[in-house]
Structure formats: C-alpha cells, structure tokens
Design a protein around this motif. Structure first.
Motif, short mmCIF file in Angstrom:
data_model
loop_
_atom_site.label_atom_id
_atom_site.label_comp_id
_atom_site.label_asym_id
_atom_site.label_seq_id
_atom_site.Cartn_x
_atom_site.Cartn_y
_atom_site.Cartn_z
N LEU A 149 -8.43 -13.99 53.87
CA LEU A 149 -7.59 -14.31 55.02
C LEU A 149 -8.28 -15.32 55.92
CD1 LEU A 149 -6.19 -10.76 55.87
CD2 LEU A 149 -4.85 -12.71 55.10
N ARG A 169 -5.68 -17.19 58.33
CA ARG A 169 -4.65 -16.23 58.70
C ARG A 169 -5.25 -15.13 59.56
NH1 ARG A 169 -2.23 -19.83 56.28
NH2 ARG A 169 -0.25 -19.57 55.15
N ILE A 225 -0.72 -10.36 60.21
CA ILE A 225 -0.38 -10.65 58.81
C ILE A 225 0.97 -10.07 58.41
CG2 ILE A 225 -1.59 -8.62 57.93
CD1 ILE A 225 -2.43 -10.26 55.52
N ASP A 237 2.11 -14.05 54.06
CA ASP A 237 0.71 -14.51 54.07
C ASP A 237 0.00 -14.10 52.79
OD1 ASP A 237 0.70 -15.66 56.72
OD2 ASP A 237 0.80 -13.62 57.49
N ALA A 286 -0.79 -17.46 50.87
CA ALA A 286 -2.15 -17.84 51.28
C ALA A 286 -3.22 -17.13 50.47
CB ALA A 286 -2.34 -17.55 52.78
N ARG A 321 9.88 -10.84 62.20
CA ARG A 321 8.64 -10.80 61.43
C ARG A 321 8.26 -9.38 61.05
NH1 ARG A 321 4.73 -14.80 61.24
NH2 ARG A 321 3.07 -13.23 61.40
N ASP A 374 10.58 -18.43 63.33
CA ASP A 374 9.20 -18.01 63.21
C ASP A 374 8.48 -18.14 64.54
OD1 ASP A 374 7.06 -16.99 61.79
OD2 ASP A 374 6.35 -18.94 61.11
#
Length: 599
Positions: free
Chosen positions: A272, A277, A282, A286, A290, A506, A578
């Motif tokens: 991370l 991130r 998170i 992610d 990522a 989210r 977002d």
C-alpha cells in the motif's frame, strides 16, 4: 470505440426496512438486486456454512493426521495474486497450528506452466513431502496427481476453477464447483477456499485438544485467530476479479475493516505504501488496481515466490524491500505492456482492422507475435478486448528460445501459449471446449473461467485455431453483443455532488465484479480542460442547472488527438463520485469512465 450508455432499472422491490437509507442508496442497492438490509450485514456470522463443502471432511482428516504425526506438507500454488495469497494463508495458518514442516512451491510459468504437472511434482519430491496441498489449482491436474500418488504422496486439492470431464484421483478435493458440491457460493476465489479449509482444520484440532496439549518453547501453543488472515483473503478475492456475491462481500468487507484498523500483514502495508494508498481509507478498488497488479508482476515477469515472501514475512523492513522490488517489476511490466499494445494495434491497422466497426473485423480476435512476453499477454488481451469489445486471445511463445532457432521457427514445431479475455455473453472456457470438440488435437490443453482462460497449441496451428475460434464466437454471439454497453445508476441532482455523499458511496460497498461501484451519467458544461501526466484529461465541469458550482473531474488515458479541444463546451460523461485528497484537504472529484462531446 462507441459505447451505448443505458441506465439500470430496478429488478426488485425494496423491503420497508430500507426507509432509513438515503434515496440514492436505495436506488443503487435496488439496481444490484439487494432486497433487504440484512443482505448488507457483512458480519462473519453471515458466511455460508463450511460443512456444505463436498470433500471437506476427508481433507480435514488427512490434514489433522499430517499435523499430529509431524508429516512434511508442501503447498503448490498458482503464479497470480490469488495463488500467492492462497499459498500465504495455507503456510501461515498451518505453521500457526503447529505443523512440523511446511513449505511452498510455485511453478515458474516460463518453465513449468500452470498447475500440479508431473514435472512440478518431481521438483516437489526433492523435498520429500508426505502431503501436497494445491491452492488455486489442481482440479484439472489429473496426471500430476497420479504422479504424486505414484511417488507415495497424499494429495489434497483445493481449487475454485471449473472442472473438466474427469477429476483427479486425489485423496480429497475441496472445490465449490466440483459436481455434487452443495456449497452455495460458487464464486469463491482460491484464497477463499483454502481459508474455509484452514478454518475447519482449526476447529477439528480444537475438538481433539491439540492446542491444549502442544507446547512451543515451554509455552502453550495459542489457538490461531483465523480473522488474522482475512486481509490476505480480501486481497486475493478482489485481485482475482471473482464475482462479489454476498459471501465474498463478507470476506472482503472483513478484510478491509482490519486493514483500515491497522491489522494487516507487513507485506500488504508495504505494498500500500509503495502504491501511495492510505490504509485508513482503503477500499476494494485499491486492492484491485494498486496492490494486486504489483503482486501479480512477480508471477508475470519473474517468480511469484517474491510475492509470497512479501506477504508472509513478519519483518517490516524485509516487507518494504520486497514491496519495492514488486513495484519495480510492475513498472517493467507496464513498459512491456505498452510496447506490446502498440505492436498489436499496428498489426491490426496493417490488416485494415483498426476500426472496431469494420465489417471485416473478426468477432473473436487472436493475436500472436514471436517476441511477445508470455507473462504479459493476459493484460494485453484485456486491453485489446476493452478497445474493440470482442473476445480476445493473445499468444506468445511458450519458450522464446525455441523461436530463435530458424529451422524450428520455420517449421512452427514449437508451442505457443494464449491468454483469453471475454465479453458479456460469451463463456470463454465453453468456447474453447467447443473448438476442442470440433477440432480434436488442435488445442493441446486449456482451462479457465467464463471471462478468462488459458490455452496452448502448436505455432503452426495458429491460423487454423484463429479461424476456428472466430467461427465459434460468431455461433455464440449476436451482432448486438459486439457493442459495449455501459450501465449507469442514472443522474445525480446538483445538491448530490457533496463530500458526505461521496464518502457514503465509498463505504457502502465493497464494490467489485458483478456488484459494481455506483456509476452515474449526465451532461455538463466544460469550464476548463487540460492534459496532465501526458495522457490524462483534467477538467473543471459544471452542472447545467447549477453552473455556479464547479466540479473537478479527471479522465485517464484519453485520445490526445481529440482532447483537449477548446471548441467543446458541453459533454456527456459517465462518472464515479469520488473523494480527492490533496495536502490533507478533501474535495469531490468525478472519475470519468466515458466521455463524449456534445454539439
């Protein structure tokens, strides 16, 4: 490529208990067939019962005996993120339960290929294991299991891939997709399957008083908390892009909750960090965009043991060093992928097939280059599939050295491996099975899922396969299936572009495959537009009904021959709402998924 934007319609009647939810969330959940708030209860008690797994009791019997008798256990995994997390869960859990000797082996994709092959069994045999446990593979390893049994090993197969016509003669098979298995969540990733197995093993050992009777360095062996492995389960589940059904959402939610609370493996924390991130913020995306790619890079370009070492080490300094190595490998992977994509598009253009609307374009695209990297063809297939909205199979030599021998190259007497990616409406493994049935011997071997698969064949059979695959795709699809459809949750009102609502969206997941993150669409005024990072379009937009309130927006990887264009003052966009964090300040940002100019 043109996309048709269509707004989702509710297919269910929401229960009255949803009245406390904001209207927008009610609409979003109805679009995803959630009828009652209890379907959003992601506590562990909601997990499907493990006793519904066919083969689990026999597997547990083998593993309990192995631990009690101090047998040597070898984990054989796959070389992707699901395989790495599966191997890590098995290793860490077995060691925590007091297994005397546990090791792992991941076939190098360039030497051995996928699964428990006879060759990899013979490599494993050099360590003299008594028991082999496959994770994220094994359901099609008939010859490999036979070889292990011939050498006197017990074999427990744990997998989630679809089985073929025959099953291996293993001591036990745990796979929700095997015939006769009543476990309801058929969408478990390999890491989810081994998590269930390890959880059941802990229960069996507890019942036998194992933890009370064992001592380690004069201290009682503590019973492991299986929740400590849920960060790995969440990572592997999201990275493998399996459908997030209710059971998988519980596993992912629980893993994310632990990560946000700081309870995660040092390797995940390090990954991370190199991906920039924030663990406290998170979300599932992610992990998918990522962390997963950095972990996968090891298996694509080098050796997945780097990833497994990163995930299993308790040393934060070693984890950081390994995470940086994985980050560097991912950078190399991206560079290779970019080059391969340019070559693929140039090849299509040379054939006059660069236009996705061209009548002559095959419905099933097969691409091959003797210099392509075997570890990156899966990503290439995915990129070309996204661009042209057709099933795509990208091929590379199984052994690049073979193509350097001119005589062999001319004869085409060497193997090429393909990685396939599909579109909605075409089950890619079924398509390969149909080709195999109509052309026996053309495909040397194949396997996979509905949306992704792998196969191998002789190089001199590529054109024959190319034509056969295209015919099969045409038989399975209608022309309308070749137009990409983008489903959205409708428009947002001007007062809904708020930071609290963005945060709420989210946290309302976890979102993922077949439980998609909320996507909205609408028309906007263009206030500003400029290119950042060479190919990303940074915009300032305004809703026509509230032009005084401007919104930041960004579209990644745009066509720079089209954008920016000062003459474009109105656009229709599909976007996600977002939260952007810059220098500690939060603001609303639209993440643009699709962008088209309006006259």
């Amino acid at each position: 490529m043109q996309k048709v934007i269509r707004r989702r319609e509710s297919t269910v009647q929401l229960s009255p208990e949803f009245h406390t939810f904001p209207p927008l969330l009610q609409r979003i959940y109805a679009h995803r067939s959630v009828q009652h708030p209890n379907e959003l209860d992601y506590t562990l008690k909601q997990l499907s019962r493990p006793d519904l797994f066919k083969g689990l009791p026999v597997a547990i019997e083998v593993l309990v005996q192995a631990i009690e008798e101090g047998k040597r256990i070898m984990i054989v995994g796959d070389f992707d993120a699901d395989g790495a997390t599966s191997s890590s869960v098995a290793m860490l859990a077995l060691r925590a339960m007091g297994a005397a000797w546990v090791d792992y082996l991941v076939p190098n994709r360039f030497e051995f290929g996928y699964g428990l092959t006879p060759e990899i069994v013979r490599v494993a045999a050099q360590s003299s294991p008594d028991v082999i446990i496959t994770v994220d593979n094994g359901i099609s390893s008939i010859d490999g299991v036979d070889e292990a049994k011939r050498l006197g090993m017990q074999v427990v197969v744990t997998d989630h891939h679809l089985p073929g016509e025959s099953l291996p003669e293993a001591d036990a098979i745990v796979n929700p997709n095997q015939p006769g298995c009543a476990f309801p969540s058929k969408n478990l990733a390999g890491v989810g399957v081994i998590f269930y197995v390890m959880n059941a093993l802990r229960g069996a050992l507890r019942e036998r008083g194992w933890f009370q009777s064992q001592y380690f360095q004069s201290l009682q062996l503590p019973e492991p908390n299986m929740g400590d492995f849920l960060d790995l389960v969440a990572l592997g589940t999201v990275a493998d892009v399996v459908p997030l059904d209710a059971n998988n959402r519980v596993l992912v939610h629980q893993g994310l909750q632990r990560m946000r609370a700081g309870r995660m493996r040092p390797g995940i924390r390090a990954l991370l960090e190199v991906a920039k991130r924030d663990p406290e913020r998170i979300v599932a995306a992610d992990l998918g965009f990522a962390v997963g790619p950095r972990l996968n890079a090891a298996g694509r370009l080098d050796d997945m043991s780097i990833g497994i070492r990163c995930l299993t080490t308790d040393d934060p300094y070693e984890a950081q060093s390994l995470a940086e190595t994985l980050h560097d490998l991912n950078q190399d992977r991206r560079s290779i992928e970019t080059s391969m994509q340019k070559e693929a598009l140039a090849s299509l253009a040379a054939l006059g097939l660069e236009d996705a609307d061209a009548e002559q374009m095959p419905w099933g695209l097969c691409l091959y280059d003797a210099n392509w990297h075997q570890g990156v063809i899966g990503i290439l297939a995915s990129r070309i599939k996204d661009k042209f909205h057709r099933p795509v199979i990208a091929f590379a030599p199984a052994d690049l050295a073979a193509t350097s021998e001119s005589q062999v190259a001319e004869q085409g007497d060497f193997e090429i491996k393909g990685s396939a990616r599909s579109i909605p409406g075409l089950h890619i493994r079924d398509a390969l099975a149909a080709v195999d049935a109509r052309h026996p011997g053309l495909i040397k071997k194949f396997g996979g899922h509905a949306m992704a698969a792998g196969l191998s064949l002789r190089a001199d059979q590529f054109e024959t396969f190319q034509q056969a695959f295209d015919r099969e795709v045409r038989a399975m699809l209608d022309e309308k299936d070749l137009t990409a459809t983008l489903l959205t949750d409708g428009e947002l009102r001007p007062n809904e572009f708020s930071l609290p609502l963005a945060h709420q969206l989210r946290q309302a997941g976890p979102w993922g495959q077949q439980f998609p993150e909320p996507l909205f669409d609408g028309e906007f005024l263009v206030v500003q537009q400029r290119i950042v990072g060479e190919k990303h379009l940074k915009m300032v937009l305004a809703h026509p009904d509230a032009p005084q309130n401007v919104l930041d927006a960004i579209a990644f990887n745009v066509d720079t021959t089209v954008w920016p264009d000062p003459s474009i003052t109105r656009v229709h966009v599909a976007y996600q709402l977002d939260v952007n964090v810059f220098r500690g300040r939060e603001s609303v940002q639209l993440m643009i998924n699709h962008l088209s100019a309006l006259k």
